[in-house]
Motif scaffolding. Sequence first.
Motif, PDB file in Angstrom:
ATOM      1  N   ASN A  81      16.409  44.365  29.491  1.00  0.00           N
ATOM      2  CA  ASN A  81      15.344  45.427  29.234  1.00  0.00           C
ATOM      3  C   ASN A  81      16.061  46.567  28.950  1.00  0.00           C
ATOM      4  O   ASN A  81      15.489  47.359  28.154  1.00  0.00           O
ATOM      5  CB  ASN A  81      14.569  45.514  30.639  1.00  0.00           C
ATOM      6  N   LYS A  82      17.155  47.091  29.677  1.00  0.00           N
ATOM      7  CA  LYS A  82      17.847  48.107  29.483  1.00  0.00           C
ATOM      8  C   LYS A  82      18.247  48.459  27.877  1.00  0.00           C
ATOM      9  O   LYS A  82      18.216  49.265  27.149  1.00  0.00           O
ATOM     10  CB  LYS A  82      19.006  48.260  30.479  1.00  0.00           C
ATOM     11  N   ARG A  83      18.791  47.219  27.416  1.00  0.00           N
ATOM     12  CA  ARG A  83      19.413  47.169  26.087  1.00  0.00           C
ATOM     13  C   ARG A  83      18.163  47.285  25.193  1.00  0.00           C
ATOM     14  O   ARG A  83      18.268  47.918  24.110  1.00  0.00           O
ATOM     15  CB  ARG A  83      20.106  45.907  26.030  1.00  0.00           C
ATOM     16  N   SER A  84      16.998  46.612  25.366  1.00  0.00           N
ATOM     17  CA  SER A  84      16.280  46.794  24.545  1.00  0.00           C
ATOM     18  C   SER A  84      15.594  48.263  24.116  1.00  0.00           C
ATOM     19  O   SER A  84      15.042  48.379  23.307  1.00  0.00           O
ATOM     20  CB  SER A  84      14.790  45.579  25.031  1.00  0.00           C
ATOM     21  N   ALA A  85      15.405  48.589  25.272  1.00  0.00           N
ATOM     22  CA  ALA A  85      14.808  50.081  25.389  1.00  0.00           C
ATOM     23  C   ALA A  85      15.776  51.055  24.650  1.00  0.00           C
ATOM     24  O   ALA A  85      15.181  51.996  24.079  1.00  0.00           O
ATOM     25  CB  ALA A  85      14.831  50.550  27.006  1.00  0.00           C
ATOM     26  N   LYS A  86      16.812  50.649  24.583  1.00  0.00           N
ATOM     27  CA  LYS A  86      17.810  51.446  23.854  1.00  0.00           C
ATOM     28  C   LYS A  86      17.881  51.236  22.353  1.00  0.00           C
ATOM     29  O   LYS A  86      18.647  51.661  21.519  1.00  0.00           O
ATOM     30  CB  LYS A  86      19.318  51.595  24.514  1.00  0.00           C
ATOM     31  N   GLY A  87      17.165  49.940  22.074  1.00  0.00           N
ATOM     32  CA  GLY A  87      17.399  49.414  20.771  1.00  0.00           C
ATOM     33  C   GLY A  87      18.509  48.685  20.544  1.00  0.00           C
ATOM     34  O   GLY A  87      19.038  48.668  19.245  1.00  0.00           O
ATOM     35  N   LYS A  88      19.178  48.155  21.393  1.00  0.00           N
ATOM     36  CA  LYS A  88      20.558  47.539  21.317  1.00  0.00           C
ATOM     37  C   LYS A  88      20.274  46.179  21.357  1.00  0.00           C
ATOM     38  O   LYS A  88      21.442  45.497  21.549  1.00  0.00           O
ATOM     39  CB  LYS A  88      21.417  48.258  22.380  1.00  0.00           C
ATOM     40  N   HIS A  89      19.087  45.574  21.259  1.00  0.00           N
ATOM     41  CA  HIS A  89      19.044  44.122  21.512  1.00  0.00           C
ATOM     42  C   HIS A  89      17.830  43.680  20.555  1.00  0.00           C
ATOM     43  O   HIS A  89      17.041  43.964  20.682  1.00  0.00           O
ATOM     44  CB  HIS A  89      18.757  43.644  22.627  1.00  0.00           C
TER      45      HIS A  89
END
Length: 152
Positions: A81-89
């Motif tokens: 969730n953290k990576r997705s929120a930053k556009g990193k996944h």
Amino acid sequence: MSMEIPLTDEDRMPWLESLRDAIKESLINKKGLILGCSALKKQYREILRSGDPDYKLESHASVVNFILLDIPAEVLIARLNKRSAKGKHYMPASLLQSQLDLLNIDESEGILKVDATLRPRGKQPFPGLFSIMIMLNLSNNMNKYCNFVYNF
């Protein structure tokens, strides 16, 4: 997966075959590599092991070695969730359970399990779920298939 549709075995086959072929080429050329990707099913790992010209099917005796970055699902989903929120996944967290459902580890394979909740000194926690470790060297055009690649 970025469209929130889980991949099928059919979808994965060209990717796995490309990785297998890169493994074979690298072994022939005596190159080294650590490759990270999701090889969730035993069947997928068998395809990758078959890149070793000396590998006998189902023997698990290969120069292709696997490491499971072992982590509780709740920790993994928080990281995703953290990576997705930053556009990193690329994969939405909604698909995580489908991936975990595919994960099949047979103790006879000798897969090394590493606690992925631990942090190496001064580093971020391991970001992934499953890694493949082998002494190989992938060509640059294979990077798009992998979560991470370290050449040595």
